[in-house]
Design an enzyme around this catalytic site. Sequence first.
Site: not given
Ligand code: TIH
Ligand code: FE2
Length: 306
Positions: A178, A183, A223, A242
């Site tokens: 992620h 990011h 996010e 991600s």
């Molecule tokens: N759900 C995202 C992923 O599977 O990569 C990770 C997260 C982003 C924000 C909070 S958890």
């Molecule tokens: Fe994040």
Amino acid sequence: YRFILAAQLAEPSKQVRKIPRSIHDISNGDHILGFGAELAEDHPGYHDEEYKKRRSYIGDLAKLHKIGEPIPCLEYTDEEIKIWGDILEKLTQLYPTHACKRYLDTFQLFNFVPDRLPQLQELSEVLMMRTGWQIRPVAGLLHPTDFLNALAFRTFHSTQYIRHGSNPMYTPEPDVCHEILGHIPLLADPEFANVAQVIGMASLGASKEEIWHLTKLYWYTVEFGTVKERDGVKAFGAGLLSSFGELEHMLSGEDGYMPIFEDLDPFKKLPKMNYKDGFQKKYFLCESFSDVASKLTAYARSLQRF
Ligand code: TIH
Ligand code: FE2
């Protein structure tokens, strides 16, 4: 998990936090929330002892890290590299149609390959050269005050462990995939890098209510933000970029329902964040990348900290 988070956020009101003057005043280990401390029963790795051991080994290393020292290189196992490779391969199929232009431009700076999981240290060096940002390792989800405050010092806290292999296309918490795919690329974009710092500056000395609102703003932009482009809605939020599952869901709603898109007004009350119940039901949509930047800057300035 939401309740744990809410409880942990409710610090004793008498306790006054010192405003950090530099990144050295911010701890990466004192306030770890949620899964970072103890895996919850609904976490995919809850029943996997090996996984929990590996994760706390990596988390403990992060707590030992000192600002200015190189981030320790982790020797990832073949199994971990395979998870990274599978995620990268699936996501790169979606990026051309689902990721915003800014992301596509910065993503290609990094030359990610499936058979090698990049080290945070080398990524931190690229960011430092491009935008003056640095990465600092962290054991899990950091308290929002510490996390946001660090952005003011162009420091991004990043987890270093990888998600559980049982569901590589979606994880309920941040992991190294992620951070790296969601990011890091956009932090190499000068405009995005500046806006992230502005959010951080607004958080210095902010009240609990202001921190909460800034956290939501961060959540619905950095996010899970989306942006209009000539050929449709695109993702710029890291949680979308991600997660193959969520990125697909954002446009197709194939899992049963179409998500709602709403215009972002940073001065309005924002909906409660959802950390746990899977994909977001609502995304905030901005007109353009510079629209996001000016909206967030306008809100941050309104708090009159800089
Ligand atoms: N759900 C995202 C992923 O599977 O990569 C990770 C997260 C982003 C924000 C909070 S958890
Ligand atoms: Fe994040």
